[in-house]
Scaffold this motif. Sequence first.
Motif, PDB file in Angstrom:
ATOM      1  N   GLU A 161     -11.958 -22.164 -12.407  1.00 52.35           N
ATOM      2  CA  GLU A 161     -10.839 -22.042 -11.346  1.00 52.35           C
ATOM      3  C   GLU A 161      -9.344 -21.375 -12.442  1.00 52.35           C
ATOM      4  OE1 GLU A 161     -11.766 -26.298 -10.621  1.00 52.35           O
ATOM      5  OE2 GLU A 161     -13.122 -24.743 -10.761  1.00 52.35           O
ATOM      6  N   ASN A 162      -9.245 -22.038 -13.424  1.00 52.06           N
ATOM      7  CA  ASN A 162      -8.027 -22.122 -13.970  1.00 52.06           C
ATOM      8  C   ASN A 162      -7.515 -20.837 -13.808  1.00 52.06           C
ATOM      9  OD1 ASN A 162      -7.083 -25.313 -14.147  1.00 52.06           O
ATOM     10  ND2 ASN A 162      -8.707 -25.331 -15.578  1.00 52.06           N
ATOM     11  N   LEU A 163      -8.855 -19.851 -14.585  1.00 51.81           N
ATOM     12  CA  LEU A 163      -8.069 -18.812 -15.236  1.00 51.81           C
ATOM     13  C   LEU A 163      -7.715 -18.036 -13.966  1.00 51.81           C
ATOM     14  CD1 LEU A 163     -12.212 -17.975 -16.698  1.00 51.81           C
ATOM     15  CD2 LEU A 163      -9.929 -18.457 -18.061  1.00 51.81           C
ATOM     16  N   SER A 164      -7.422 -18.764 -12.360  1.00 56.44           N
ATOM     17  CA  SER A 164      -6.976 -17.477 -11.844  1.00 56.44           C
ATOM     18  C   SER A 164      -5.518 -17.359 -11.941  1.00 56.44           C
ATOM     19  CB  SER A 164      -7.902 -17.924 -10.307  1.00 56.44           C
ATOM     20  OG  SER A 164      -7.564 -19.368 -10.323  1.00 56.44           O
ATOM     21  N   TRP A 165      -4.976 -18.939 -12.812  1.00 57.62           N
ATOM     22  CA  TRP A 165      -3.676 -19.357 -12.489  1.00 57.62           C
ATOM     23  C   TRP A 165      -2.649 -18.723 -13.565  1.00 57.62           C
ATOM     24  CZ3 TRP A 165      -1.914 -20.581  -7.932  1.00 57.62           C
ATOM     25  CH2 TRP A 165      -2.556 -21.433  -7.195  1.00 57.62           C
ATOM     26  N   LEU A 166      -3.339 -17.883 -14.511  1.00 57.31           N
ATOM     27  CA  LEU A 166      -3.093 -17.378 -15.554  1.00 57.31           C
ATOM     28  C   LEU A 166      -2.465 -15.842 -15.648  1.00 57.31           C
ATOM     29  CD1 LEU A 166      -6.342 -18.725 -18.397  1.00 57.31           C
ATOM     30  CD2 LEU A 166      -3.427 -19.634 -17.979  1.00 57.31           C
ATOM     31  N   THR A 167      -1.160 -15.882 -16.049  1.00 50.87           N
ATOM     32  CA  THR A 167      -0.416 -14.327 -16.170  1.00 50.87           C
ATOM     33  C   THR A 167      -0.858 -13.931 -17.744  1.00 50.87           C
ATOM     34  OG1 THR A 167       1.527 -15.316 -15.779  1.00 50.87           O
ATOM     35  CG2 THR A 167       0.618 -15.703 -14.319  1.00 50.87           C
ATOM     36  N   LYS A 168      -0.053 -13.137 -17.436  1.00 50.50           N
ATOM     37  CA  LYS A 168       0.741 -12.294 -18.640  1.00 50.50           C
ATOM     38  C   LYS A 168       1.583 -13.647 -19.471  1.00 50.50           C
ATOM     39  CE  LYS A 168      -1.525  -8.512 -19.647  1.00 50.50           C
ATOM     40  NZ  LYS A 168      -2.594  -8.221 -21.100  1.00 50.50           N
ATOM     41  N   CYS A 169       1.721 -14.165 -18.725  1.00 51.67           N
ATOM     42  CA  CYS A 169       3.486 -15.093 -19.014  1.00 51.67           C
ATOM     43  C   CYS A 169       2.327 -16.254 -20.100  1.00 51.67           C
ATOM     44  CB  CYS A 169       4.105 -15.687 -17.972  1.00 51.67           C
ATOM     45  SG  CYS A 169       4.929 -14.944 -17.841  1.00 51.67           S
ATOM     46  N   ASP A 170       1.454 -16.219 -19.284  1.00 58.24           N
ATOM     47  CA  ASP A 170       0.051 -17.503 -20.727  1.00 58.24           C
ATOM     48  C   ASP A 170      -0.735 -16.659 -21.549  1.00 58.24           C
ATOM     49  OD1 ASP A 170       1.202 -18.917 -18.753  1.00 58.24           O
ATOM     50  OD2 ASP A 170       0.118 -17.902 -17.418  1.00 58.24           O
ATOM     51  N   THR A 171      -1.306 -17.954 -22.707  1.00 55.96           N
ATOM     52  CA  THR A 171      -2.486 -17.760 -23.761  1.00 55.96           C
ATOM     53  C   THR A 171      -3.375 -18.260 -22.918  1.00 55.96           C
ATOM     54  OG1 THR A 171      -0.717 -17.106 -24.921  1.00 55.96           O
ATOM     55  CG2 THR A 171      -2.017 -17.909 -25.747  1.00 55.96           C
ATOM     56  N   LEU A 172      -4.745 -17.629 -23.123  1.00 56.51           N
ATOM     57  CA  LEU A 172      -5.663 -18.312 -23.064  1.00 56.51           C
ATOM     58  C   LEU A 172      -5.757 -17.880 -24.690  1.00 56.51           C
ATOM     59  CD1 LEU A 172      -7.952 -19.075 -21.171  1.00 56.51           C
ATOM     60  CD2 LEU A 172      -9.204 -16.892 -21.064  1.00 56.51           C
ATOM     61  N   LYS A 173      -6.100 -19.360 -25.174  1.00 52.62           N
ATOM     62  CA  LYS A 173      -7.097 -19.741 -26.592  1.00 52.62           C
ATOM     63  C   LYS A 173      -8.337 -20.264 -26.979  1.00 52.62           C
ATOM     64  CE  LYS A 173      -5.872 -22.931 -28.734  1.00 52.62           C
ATOM     65  NZ  LYS A 173      -4.685 -24.138 -29.496  1.00 52.62           N
ATOM     66  N   PHE A 174      -9.288 -18.897 -27.486  1.00 49.53           N
ATOM     67  CA  PHE A 174     -10.190 -19.823 -28.117  1.00 49.53           C
ATOM     68  C   PHE A 174     -10.830 -19.624 -29.598  1.00 49.53           C
ATOM     69  CE2 PHE A 174     -11.524 -16.379 -24.624  1.00 49.53           C
ATOM     70  CZ  PHE A 174     -11.902 -16.779 -23.998  1.00 49.53           C
ATOM     71  N   VAL A 175     -10.516 -21.479 -30.247  1.00 56.12           N
ATOM     72  CA  VAL A 175     -11.015 -21.303 -30.997  1.00 56.12           C
ATOM     73  C   VAL A 175     -12.283 -21.697 -31.419  1.00 56.12           C
ATOM     74  CG1 VAL A 175     -10.583 -24.004 -32.011  1.00 56.12           C
ATOM     75  CG2 VAL A 175      -8.686 -23.603 -30.614  1.00 56.12           C
ATOM     76  N   VAL A 176     -12.975 -20.951 -32.606  1.00 56.90           N
ATOM     77  CA  VAL A 176     -13.943 -20.773 -32.785  1.00 56.90           C
ATOM     78  C   VAL A 176     -14.446 -21.313 -34.120  1.00 56.90           C
ATOM     79  CG1 VAL A 176     -13.785 -18.213 -31.290  1.00 56.90           C
ATOM     80  CG2 VAL A 176     -13.577 -18.598 -33.846  1.00 56.90           C
ATOM     81  N   GLY A 177     -15.706 -21.756 -34.759  1.00 56.51           N
ATOM     82  CA  GLY A 177     -16.052 -21.757 -35.391  1.00 56.51           C
ATOM     83  C   GLY A 177     -17.210 -21.999 -35.970  1.00 56.51           C
ATOM     84  N   SER A 178     -17.806 -20.226 -35.664  1.00 60.14           N
ATOM     85  CA  SER A 178     -19.294 -19.814 -35.594  1.00 60.14           C
ATOM     86  C   SER A 178     -19.393 -18.300 -34.534  1.00 60.14           C
ATOM     87  CB  SER A 178     -20.682 -20.790 -35.034  1.00 60.14           C
ATOM     88  OG  SER A 178     -20.724 -21.432 -33.637  1.00 60.14           O
TER      89      SER A 178
END
Length: 244
Positions: A161-178
Amino acid sequence: MGTPNVSGDATLAVAERFVSINGEGLQAGRLATFVRFCGCNLACSYCDTRWACEPAFEGEQISVAELLSHVADAGCACVTLTGGEPLLQPALPDLVEALLRADGSSARGFAVEIETNGAVSLEPLAQLRQRMGAEHTPGTLSFTMDWKSPSSGMSAHMLAENLSWLTKCDTLKFVVGSREDLDAMRELVVAQGLTARTNVLISPVFGCIEPQDIVEYMKEHSLIDVRLQLQLHKFIWPPSQRGV
């Protein structure tokens, strides 16, 4: 900078305060006042601030008024609230509202960024942002939210449900290791149409995956609307150094 009058009885558990460049997010490379809070509800395999999350580490209890004064005196327009997990601090909304209402040197208030792990609800702060916007508050609030990948060991704790609160003012960050992490990132981004809703960044687990491999993956899958970002502070200072 002037400091407005606030009710500052509430306190927050602070691990450290410092001025440095933002190492990641939309404000990367820009000077900001950092406030790092104690405690976290996750235990990611690659955590680089575990010291601030240990139950035995209590940090320092600092009032909203004192933190606001500290930020004003530091002189930066940008403020980064991080951790640990800042959303676990009950008085965080009080601090954020005080920062947004603050009258900075350019009468714009502060640009407040909250770095959060994706496992605590954004709703209270997102609703605060909506209310402050409706009141034409001078400051701005943005979220840099992680979405934990399989290698973190914490992906099951993410709140969809947190995804629904994100806008173009925000950032969704994926920290990846593989590559598995990259596949999981791509599946979610495509399924949810996330690049149309917010800014999507990919950041490598330091020392675990080569940035070049991430770029090749982006090319292979035509991920034209996501961005690779390296943690600048880990290239400028030793990766384990605090206060940077």
